[in-house]
Design an enzyme around this catalytic site. Structure first.
Site, PDB file in Angstrom:
ATOM      1  N   ILE A  15     -36.491  16.125 -55.944  1.00 18.12           N
ATOM      2  CA  ILE A  15     -36.279  16.937 -57.384  1.00 18.12           C
ATOM      3  C   ILE A  15     -36.281  15.828 -58.426  1.00 18.12           C
ATOM      4  CG2 ILE A  15     -33.710  16.917 -56.797  1.00 18.12           C
ATOM      5  CD1 ILE A  15     -33.449  19.431 -58.541  1.00 18.12           C
ATOM      6  N   SER A  16     -36.936  15.930 -59.349  1.00 17.53           N
ATOM      7  CA  SER A  16     -37.101  14.995 -60.327  1.00 17.53           C
ATOM      8  C   SER A  16     -35.661  14.780 -61.165  1.00 17.53           C
ATOM      9  CB  SER A  16     -38.293  15.387 -61.603  1.00 17.53           C
ATOM     10  OG  SER A  16     -39.558  15.361 -60.994  1.00 17.53           O
TER      11      SER A  16
END
Length: 217
Positions: free
Chosen positions: A63-64
């Protein structure tokens, strides 16, 4: 401090941090405030959900970091009437943010496990305008239609023609372009009457976008 008090402080620091780093679009900031990031990370990472770092999720994906999500969302220049396509559903967090900003969001994921988990998370948050599709981001089918905005959340060495064909005239696409290992360039493409205009934005690091569906997971 109670867990709820700590969470409120973390969210406040999260918002202030984004503003300090130049995120100014109020609609984007509200969307990020509205979507509980802690519901999109692994259970053991909930306490660091709002830290400005990428976190691991299932299937070897990530997840960025929050700033990158905020920056890309702001640079996409969405409007409530827009129909948006995301390539690389991952945790579902980016799709949830876009659901607050666009009329409809279609998000494509090659890993069925990630798609199923994201679909459940989005449903739990009431994101009824998001459709999660198991598919190949390099070969987006015509049946999905065309989109005003396209965001790719994995690195591509080249942008496939099939993806450009999904972009409406005057549409905008954001995509990290570069090698699978190392630094890529976040590129913004605008499809105009005289062709496609390209603008380089910032250096980024994303996991590679792989061709085809995952045979497992």
């Amino acid at each position: 401090m109670s867990a709820s008090g700590r969470s409120a402080r973390e969210k406040l620091n999260f918002q202030l941090g984004l503003r300090r780093r130049g995120i100014s679009d109020q609609a984007v900031l509200r969307a990020l405030e509205d979507v509980p990031r802690e519901q999109f990370v692994e259970p053991h990472d909930k306490e660091v959900a709002y830290a400005d770092t990428a976190l691991g999720i299932a299937c070897g994906q990530t997840i960025s970091q929050p700033y990158v999500v905020a920056y890309m969302t702001e640079q996409l220049r969405t409007h409530p009437r827009h129909r948006a396509l995301e390539i690389g559903t991952g945790s579902g967090y980016q799709a949830a943010v876009l659901s607050r900003l666009c009329r409809q969001v279609v998000t494509v994921e090659r890993y069925r496990t990630l798609a199923d988990t994201a679909r459940a998370r989005l449903a739990a948050l009431g994101c009824r305008n998001v459709e999660v599709v198991v598919g190949d981001g390099y070969d987006v089918p015509d049946t999905l239609g065309t989109f005003d905005r396209i965001i790719v959340t994995a690195a591509m060495e080249t942008i496939p023609d099939s993806l450009m064909e999904r972009l409406e005239p005057d549409g905008i696409m954001l995509v990290p372009v570069g090698p699978p290992e190392g630094v890529q360039q976040l590129v913004r493409l605008r499809k105009g009457a005289d062709g496609v205009e390209q603008e380089d934005l910032i250096p980024v690091r994303f996991v590679p976008a792989l061709v085809g569906l995952a045979k497992e997971l």
